[in-house]
Design an enzyme around this catalytic site. Structure first.
Site, PDB file in Angstrom:
ATOM      1  N   GLU A   1       0.825  -1.205   0.000  1.00 20.34           N
ATOM      2  CA  GLU A   1       0.000   0.000   0.000  1.00 20.34           C
ATOM      3  C   GLU A   1       0.863   1.262   0.000  1.00 20.34           C
ATOM      4  O   GLU A   1       0.634   2.183  -0.781  1.00 20.34           O
ATOM      5  CB  GLU A   1      -0.918  -0.009   1.230  1.00 20.34           C
ATOM      6  CG  GLU A   1      -1.668   1.295   1.495  1.00 20.34           C
ATOM      7  CD  GLU A   1      -2.699   1.649   0.430  1.00 20.34           C
ATOM      8  OE1 GLU A   1      -3.151   2.803   0.416  1.00 20.34           O
ATOM      9  OE2 GLU A   1      -3.052   0.771  -0.383  1.00 20.34           O
TER      10      GLU A   1
ATOM     11  N   TYR B   1      11.556   0.801  -9.488  1.00 19.72           N
ATOM     12  CA  TYR B   1      10.765  -0.425  -9.490  1.00 19.72           C
ATOM     13  C   TYR B   1      11.056  -1.279 -10.728  1.00 19.72           C
ATOM     14  O   TYR B   1      11.139  -2.509 -10.655  1.00 19.72           O
ATOM     15  CB  TYR B   1       9.276  -0.088  -9.429  1.00 19.72           C
ATOM     16  CG  TYR B   1       8.858   0.578  -8.137  1.00 19.72           C
ATOM     17  CD1 TYR B   1       9.331   0.124  -6.914  1.00 19.72           C
ATOM     18  CD2 TYR B   1       7.984   1.667  -8.131  1.00 19.72           C
ATOM     19  CE1 TYR B   1       8.951   0.718  -5.725  1.00 19.72           C
ATOM     20  CE2 TYR B   1       7.595   2.275  -6.948  1.00 19.72           C
ATOM     21  CZ  TYR B   1       8.088   1.806  -5.754  1.00 19.72           C
ATOM     22  OH  TYR B   1       7.706   2.406  -4.588  1.00 19.72           O
TER      23      TYR B   1
END
Length: 370
Positions: free
Chosen positions: A286, A334
């Site tokens: 999250e 990422y």
């Protein structure tokens, strides 16, 4: 409208497994078998039916739930969902998959299954209902007309996934931290600090007007032993001696002090377990947030590694999260880990409805509550 018997599945039988495989084939037929199809079941190393859904497996205590709709004892549809947590709004429920075979459609089967999930969300006092969906003009119009907001369009949220060898490599990687830094599990004593850092992140993202979390919500949803747990949390901190040796920018001194005995808290990561066909059980991140003066020291990668490892221990095969489109440095970080931007590559969009209440359920399902 076809009247259903809706049942919660505790053990997967051959009929349900066959229907799940039919769903995967239908998606393949619709979107092709190329590498950009996130449901590609022909590439067994990266896309495979989860072990949790093999025939005979007991899923009664898993982090996800399957409901089936039956008519005359025949399964005519299923829905897979799991509990989520939003650091903007608190408790939530997300739908992984809702599927009705072609010969059973236009009979309100999907709506009845979704209604049951939303009624459970009401009973758990959830404030958020979420769906990840492959975008099409039909889906976009239908969902938008029924109270769900496309956050991918409204806020440029990109959905990323890390799976297969890349997930396993991250979970087992060695990521040493600088002297004086450590990452640990959060405790109830961290709630005040966590609340401060969550608001800081919302300001950084320019979304502070959407952040309605409170210390009471965080405690009750993550640390209260008498209530169900909706999330797990890691804390990054630095010892007092190392903290004192770092030259801090002037504007940082204006921020609230976030202190733990002997240490200064400088970041957090909040995550929970879910399910995503066809990867199986997965970990959803999250939030990851590190205060600005302490970035580029390996904390972000350590957070990701620890979350991936914790998830793999629980049987997860995939890591998922959202990144804002304008945050290019994070997107590059990422992708260096091996993550796939399935918003860019597969046109997967993230939809959210909040608040969840009887009015919004009627709007979404377009049927009377009973």
């Amino acid at each position: 409208m076809l009247t259903l018997e809706v049942e919660k599945v505790t053990t997967v039988d051959e009929h349900l497994k066959a229907l799940i495989e039919q769903f995967l084939r239908d998606v393949n037929d619709q979107h092709g078998n190329g590498c950009l199809n996130p449901y590609n079941i022909n590439t067994t190393q990266r896309y495979k039916l989860s072990q949790q859904l093999t025939v005979g497996t007991d899923i009664g205590n898993e982090s996800f739930t399957i409901l089936v709709g039956k008519h005359n004892d025949k399964i005519v549809g299923f829905i897979i969902y799991y509990r989520t947590y939003s650091t903007f709004n608190g408790r939530g429920i997300a739908v992984d998959t809702v599927y009705v075979p072609n010969d059973c459609r236009r009979k309100s089967i999907g709506k009845q299954l979704v209604r049951r999930v939303l009624n459970e969300a009401l009973s758990l006092n959830c404030k958020v209902f979420e769906i990840f969906a492959l975008l099409s003009p039909t889906i976009s119009t239908h969902i938008s007309d029924h109270g769900l907001v496309d956050y991918t369009k409204a806020h440029q949220w990109h959905t990323l996934r890390l799976f297969g060898d890349d997930f396993e490599r991250l979970a087992s990687s060695d990521c040493p931290l600088p002297t004086g830094f450590r990452i640990r599990e959060a405790t109830s004593e961290d709630v005040t600090s966590l609340n401060i850092l969550i608001y800081e992140l919302s300001v950084f993202e320019g979304l502070e007007n959407l952040c309605h979390i409170t210390e009471d919500k965080l405690y009750n949803d993550g640390f209260n032993p008498s209530k169900p747990t909706f999330f797990s949390c890691l804390i990054a901190e630095i010892d007092d001696a190392t903290f004192s040796s770092i030259e801090l920018p002037t504007d940082f001194k204006d921020l609230q002090s976030v202190h733990h005995p002997g240490h200064h808290i400088v970041g957090y990561a909040l995550y929970y377990m879910g399910h995503c066909l066809p990867y199986g059980k997965y970990v959803y991140v999250e939030d990851i947030y590190v205060r600005q003066p302490f970035r580029r020291r390996g904390l972000g990668k350590n957070f990701m590694r620890d979350i991936a490892y914790n998830g793999s221990v629980e049987g997860a095969t995939c890591l998922g999260w959202i990144c804002l489109e304008w945050n290019r440095s994070a997107l590059h970080f990422y992708k260096d880990l091996g993550a796939v931007d399935i918003t860019d590559q597969c046109d997967v969009h993230f939809y959210r409805m909040t608040p969840v209440n009887e009015s919004s359920i009627v709007q979404l399902c377009n049927i009377e509550l009973k």
